[in-house]
Design a protein around this motif. Sequence first.
Motif, PDB file in Angstrom:
ATOM      1  N   GLN A  86       0.626  -1.193   0.006  1.00  7.98           N
ATOM      2  CA  GLN A  86      -0.044  -0.005   0.080  1.00  7.98           C
ATOM      3  C   GLN A  86       0.922   1.335  -0.050  1.00  7.98           C
ATOM      4  N   SER A  90      -1.350   6.128   3.898  1.00 11.28           N
ATOM      5  CA  SER A  90      -2.715   5.567   3.834  1.00 11.28           C
ATOM      6  C   SER A  90      -3.315   4.796   4.823  1.00 11.28           C
ATOM      7  N   ASN A 262      -5.893  -6.221  -5.420  1.00 14.23           N
ATOM      8  CA  ASN A 262      -6.775  -5.201  -6.271  1.00 14.23           C
ATOM      9  C   ASN A 262      -6.041  -4.058  -6.348  1.00 14.23           C
ATOM     10  N   SER A 263      -5.515  -3.553  -7.468  1.00 17.52           N
ATOM     11  CA  SER A 263      -4.795  -2.156  -7.491  1.00 17.52           C
ATOM     12  C   SER A 263      -5.443  -1.410  -6.847  1.00 17.52           C
ATOM     13  N   GLU A 264      -6.727  -0.990  -6.840  1.00 22.61           N
ATOM     14  CA  GLU A 264      -7.280   0.098  -5.929  1.00 22.61           C
ATOM     15  C   GLU A 264      -7.074   0.174  -4.558  1.00 22.61           C
ATOM     16  N   SER A 267      -3.657   1.698  -4.270  1.00 21.61           N
ATOM     17  CA  SER A 267      -3.492   3.195  -4.545  1.00 21.61           C
ATOM     18  C   SER A 267      -4.356   3.875  -3.544  1.00 21.61           C
ATOM     19  N   PHE A 268      -5.290   3.320  -2.839  1.00 22.00           N
ATOM     20  CA  PHE A 268      -6.323   4.143  -1.981  1.00 22.00           C
ATOM     21  C   PHE A 268      -5.306   5.157  -1.012  1.00 22.00           C
ATOM     22  N   ASP A 272      -9.438   8.423   0.349  1.00 20.33           N
ATOM     23  CA  ASP A 272     -10.102   7.220  -0.508  1.00 20.33           C
ATOM     24  C   ASP A 272     -10.951   6.498   0.513  1.00 20.33           C
ATOM     25  N   TRP A 273     -10.018   6.147   1.429  1.00 15.73           N
ATOM     26  CA  TRP A 273     -10.690   5.286   2.625  1.00 15.73           C
ATOM     27  C   TRP A 273     -12.018   6.007   3.273  1.00 15.73           C
ATOM     28  N   ILE A 276     -15.113   6.121   1.126  1.00 17.72           N
ATOM     29  CA  ILE A 276     -15.522   4.803   0.408  1.00 17.72           C
ATOM     30  C   ILE A 276     -17.125   4.576   0.823  1.00 17.72           C
ATOM     31  N   THR A 280     -18.974   0.812  -3.653  1.00 21.47           N
ATOM     32  CA  THR A 280     -17.215   0.595  -3.880  1.00 21.47           C
ATOM     33  C   THR A 280     -16.729  -0.395  -2.852  1.00 21.47           C
ATOM     34  N   VAL A 284     -14.784  -3.519  -4.621  1.00 19.64           N
ATOM     35  CA  VAL A 284     -13.454  -3.738  -4.405  1.00 19.64           C
ATOM     36  C   VAL A 284     -13.051  -4.790  -3.495  1.00 19.64           C
TER      37      VAL A 284
END
Length: 306
Positions: A86, A90, A262-264, A267-268, A272-273, A276, A280, A284
């Motif tokens: 990660q 994040s 999962n690429s997401e 990148s989160f 983003d978290w 969410i 989503t 995801v």
Amino acid sequence: MINRSKYSQLIKSEAQRLGFLSCGISKVQFLEKEAPRLENWLKNNSHGQMSYMENHFDKRLNPALLVDGAKSVISLLLNYYPSEFQKEESYKISKYAYGQDYHFVIKEKLKALLFSIEEQIGAVSGRAFVDSAPVLDKAWAAKSGLGWIGKNSNLITQKVGSFYFIAELIVDLELEYDAPTTDHCGTCTACLDACPTQAIIAPYQVDGSKCISYYTIELKDNLPEEMKGKFQDWAFGCDVCQDVCPWNRFSKAHNEPLFNPNSEILSFSKKDWEEITAETFQKVFKDSPLKRTKFEGLLRNIQFLK
């Protein structure tokens, strides 16, 4: 005449072919040393709200109560150490949760291994276990020489550290048994010193009810205020005691495509978290271990970390 050595070799070769990191075999017996430890652990309420740990006490200590005529415990390790991680800034999730839920991935491999054993050896009665029944995985893996149980209560090996899942087949087949290995923690106290919530209360003793993994996954109530600021941005699980373990310098990336992240997830950002949505989350984390904590649980954890 049963050729135990040949059968054992066959099982280990097959386990390797199916992608397991290693395979060890031990004789089914009552776990005498573990009985008082488990009793004390439960008595001290180290399991917190994990009331299922109180069930099937006898079965946890004796696999013969789980499988009729059980003779051997075949312990298996499956690597989940990722090749990518990660973002630094994040909220963090345990590395084992980057990919698909390991229960399903391993269960399929165990079924294939059991099928292969029956195909090559003949009718064998057995059951596959992945974290889903009263089996003391680490104790059996240590008995069969796959590693030693370290001061952080994880199974550790000199070759690849501790980032792997443990599973087993319990079968009614007599096999050749492996010998336990020795403890190589030495005077190291890295895991005790680093645990953010002092859940490792003494070498080889973990109070599960104080562990960040327990709080973020198992606990259904509100998170305790006295823990505010201690979670070091862990939103699901915690890897601190493994990350600091010197033996994990030898961790190698897994080669199981279903564990690829999962690429997401990678990148989160924190934003983003925090933003969410349920939609989503479903998309995801559709096949992810994070489903265990549910969308509401994840939101609770993130709010607590903010």
